[in-house]
Structures are given as structure tokens and as C-alpha cells.
Design a protein around this motif. Structure first.
Motif, PDB file in Angstrom:
ATOM      1  N   HIS A  58       0.828  -1.215   0.000  1.00  0.00           N
ATOM      2  CA  HIS A  58       0.000   0.000   0.000  1.00  0.00           C
ATOM      3  C   HIS A  58       0.860   1.262   0.000  1.00  0.00           C
ATOM      4  N   ARG A  59       0.384   2.303  -0.686  1.00  0.00           N
ATOM      5  CA  ARG A  59       1.061   3.602  -0.641  1.00  0.00           C
ATOM      6  C   ARG A  59       0.024   4.659  -0.282  1.00  0.00           C
ATOM      7  N   ALA A  60       0.382   5.520   0.652  1.00  0.00           N
ATOM      8  CA  ALA A  60      -0.573   6.508   1.154  1.00  0.00           C
ATOM      9  C   ALA A  60      -0.979   7.497   0.062  1.00  0.00           C
ATOM     10  N   ARG A  61      -2.262   7.829   0.054  1.00  0.00           N
ATOM     11  CA  ARG A  61      -2.772   8.847  -0.880  1.00  0.00           C
ATOM     12  C   ARG A  61      -3.824   9.698  -0.162  1.00  0.00           C
ATOM     13  N   LEU A  62      -4.151  10.812  -0.789  1.00  0.00           N
ATOM     14  CA  LEU A  62      -5.142  11.720  -0.203  1.00  0.00           C
ATOM     15  C   LEU A  62      -6.550  11.424  -0.718  1.00  0.00           C
ATOM     16  N   PHE A  63      -7.557  11.777   0.108  1.00  0.00           N
ATOM     17  CA  PHE A  63      -8.959  11.691  -0.310  1.00  0.00           C
ATOM     18  C   PHE A  63      -9.193  12.713  -1.419  1.00  0.00           C
ATOM     19  N   THR A  64     -10.002  12.339  -2.410  1.00  0.00           N
ATOM     20  CA  THR A  64     -10.386  13.310  -3.447  1.00  0.00           C
ATOM     21  C   THR A  64     -11.905  13.272  -3.612  1.00  0.00           C
ATOM     22  N   VAL A  65     -12.461  14.344  -4.152  1.00  0.00           N
ATOM     23  CA  VAL A  65     -13.915  14.422  -4.340  1.00  0.00           C
ATOM     24  C   VAL A  65     -14.411  13.284  -5.243  1.00  0.00           C
ATOM     25  N   GLU A  66     -13.557  12.860  -6.179  1.00  0.00           N
ATOM     26  CA  GLU A  66     -13.942  11.753  -7.087  1.00  0.00           C
ATOM     27  C   GLU A  66     -14.199  10.462  -6.318  1.00  0.00           C
ATOM     28  N   ASP A  67     -13.637  10.365  -5.099  1.00  0.00           N
ATOM     29  CA  ASP A  67     -13.877   9.148  -4.309  1.00  0.00           C
ATOM     30  C   ASP A  67     -15.366   8.961  -4.003  1.00  0.00           C
ATOM     31  N   PHE A  68     -16.122  10.060  -3.956  1.00  0.00           N
ATOM     32  CA  PHE A  68     -17.576   9.933  -3.734  1.00  0.00           C
ATOM     33  C   PHE A  68     -18.213   9.140  -4.883  1.00  0.00           C
ATOM     34  N   ASP A  69     -17.677   9.315  -6.101  1.00  0.00           N
ATOM     35  CA  ASP A  69     -18.239   8.632  -7.272  1.00  0.00           C
ATOM     36  C   ASP A  69     -17.742   7.189  -7.382  1.00  0.00           C
ATOM     37  N   LYS A  70     -16.539   6.972  -6.880  1.00  0.00           N
ATOM     38  CA  LYS A  70     -15.909   5.655  -7.091  1.00  0.00           C
ATOM     39  C   LYS A  70     -16.349   4.600  -6.086  1.00  0.00           C
ATOM     40  N   PHE A  71     -16.761   5.027  -4.881  1.00  0.00           N
ATOM     41  CA  PHE A  71     -17.004   4.042  -3.814  1.00  0.00           C
ATOM     42  C   PHE A  71     -18.461   4.033  -3.346  1.00  0.00           C
ATOM     43  N   ASP A  72     -18.943   2.808  -3.011  1.00  0.00           N
ATOM     44  CA  ASP A  72     -20.313   2.649  -2.504  1.00  0.00           C
ATOM     45  C   ASP A  72     -20.389   3.012  -1.026  1.00  0.00           C
ATOM     46  N   TYR A  73     -19.318   2.693  -0.301  1.00  0.00           N
ATOM     47  CA  TYR A  73     -19.279   2.961   1.137  1.00  0.00           C
ATOM     48  C   TYR A  73     -17.968   3.633   1.486  1.00  0.00           C
ATOM     49  N   ILE A  74     -18.067   4.698   2.266  1.00  0.00           N
ATOM     50  CA  ILE A  74     -16.872   5.421   2.711  1.00  0.00           C
ATOM     51  C   ILE A  74     -16.921   5.461   4.232  1.00  0.00           C
ATOM     52  N   TYR A  75     -15.924   4.844   4.858  1.00  0.00           N
ATOM     53  CA  TYR A  75     -15.903   4.776   6.319  1.00  0.00           C
ATOM     54  C   TYR A  75     -14.818   5.680   6.898  1.00  0.00           C
ATOM     55  N   ALA A  76     -15.238   6.621   7.754  1.00  0.00           N
ATOM     56  CA  ALA A  76     -14.321   7.523   8.432  1.00  0.00           C
ATOM     57  C   ALA A  76     -13.874   6.886   9.741  1.00  0.00           C
TER      58      ALA A  76
END
Ligand code: 4NP
Length: 158
Positions: free
Chosen positions: A67-85
Motif C-alpha cells: 500500500h502507498r498513502a494517498r489523499l482523499f479526493t472528491v472523485e472518491d464519492f463517485d468511485k465508492f459505494d461505502y466510505i468509512y471515516a
């Protein structure tokens, strides 16, 4: 195919652990899914997970090293069904970036899958020792079990 994203601060401790744990549970249960993790602070972008996170996962046969660390992007809302904080700071940041109600529909606190509606934090282990990472591992393992249970029940109902 279910797509799940885990979000924390540095994307080197909590969220890559959750990603590795659920990836392994998907494999064991023959669930096809896409799993990823990301963070909100750029300090560790491109880095592999923290050695303590790798150690507690490695003990259970889970390899986080690629794994390599990356930042959250607004596009993640479109790419994922579930987003867990992982904690309230991430939940708040995700909320601020949401473009509409639909974006927030599938965002939740990770520990709400175990304690619905309580909005409990997976506490940041970064400034603590291995013991804190073990605690985080166990919390995430339980939460990932519940997520997998829900996927299995959901697919049985279809
Ligand atoms: P994480 O832990 O959000 O679980 O990956 C942290 C990692 C690094 C930092 C903070 C939290 N940091 O401040 O560098």
C-alpha cells in the motif's frame, strides 16, 4: 461488485489496516470487491504503512507492504459505494467536501457498523506504542466482520 473506502489522517495506520483486514475477509469469503484507503494529511503520501501497523497485521498473515498513502479526493464519492471515516475529524472533512446529499448517503463512522449511531472514534494510534495498534486492530477486525456479515446477508436476500 461492492466498493469500499476507508479514510483516516495519514493513511499509514488505521485506514490501511482496515483495508488489509477486509481484503483478507473478502478473500476467505469469496467476495469480489474493491477496497482502498486514503487520508487527509499529505505528510506521508507515497509512503508504505507504518511499521507498527504492518507488524500487527503481519502477525495475522496480512501483508500491508504494497500500500502507498494517498489523499482523499472528491472523485472518491463517485468511485465508492461505502466510505468509512475512522474518527469525527475525517467524517467532518468528508462532509465539507460532499457536493450533495447523495455524496453523504454512504458515508459513516467505521465503528457505527458495530455501535450504530454512536459516532465513536477509532483513536489515532500514531503517538502510542504497539499496544494501541493491537487495540485498533481488534476494533477494525470486529467492524470488518460486521461489514462482511452485511454483504453476505445482503447478497443472500437478492
Ligand atoms: P493514521 O495515523 O491517520 O491512522 O494513518 C496517523 C499517521 C500519521 C500522522 C497522524 C496520524 N501524522 O501526524 O503524521
Amino acid at each position: 461488485m461492492i466498493k469500499i473506502l476507508f479514510v483516516c489522517t495519514g493513511n499509514i495506520c488505521r485506514s490501511p489496516l482496515a483495508e488489509g483486514i477486509i481484503r483478507e475477509k473478502f478473500r476467505k469469503n469469496n467476495i469480489t470487491g474493491e477496497v482502498d484507503s486514503c487520508g487527509f494529511e499529505s505528510f506521508h503520501v507515497g509512503d508504505p504503512p507504518d511499521s507498527r501497523a504492518q507488524e500487527v497485521a503481519g502477525k495475522r498473515g496480512i501483508d500491508l507492504s504494497s500500500h502507498r498513502a494517498r489523499l482523499f479526493t472528491v472523485e472518491d464519492f463517485d468511485k465508492f459505494d461505502y466510505i468509512y471515516a475512522m474518527d469525527s475529524s475525517h467524517y467532518d472533512k468528508i462532509t465539507r467536501l460532499a457536493r450533495n446529499d447523495a455524496d453523504m448517503m454512504h458515508v459513516d463512522f467505521m465503528l457505527n457498523v458495530v455501535n450504530p449511531g454512536k459516532n465513536l472514534d477509532v483513536e489515532d494510534p500514531w503517538y502510542h506504542g504497539l499496544k494501541a495498534f493491537e487495540k485498533v486492530y481488534l476494533e477494525l477486525d470486529e467492524a470488518c466482520d460486521r461489514i462482511v456479515d452485511q454483504i453476505i446477508i445482503g447478497s443472500a436476500l437478492k
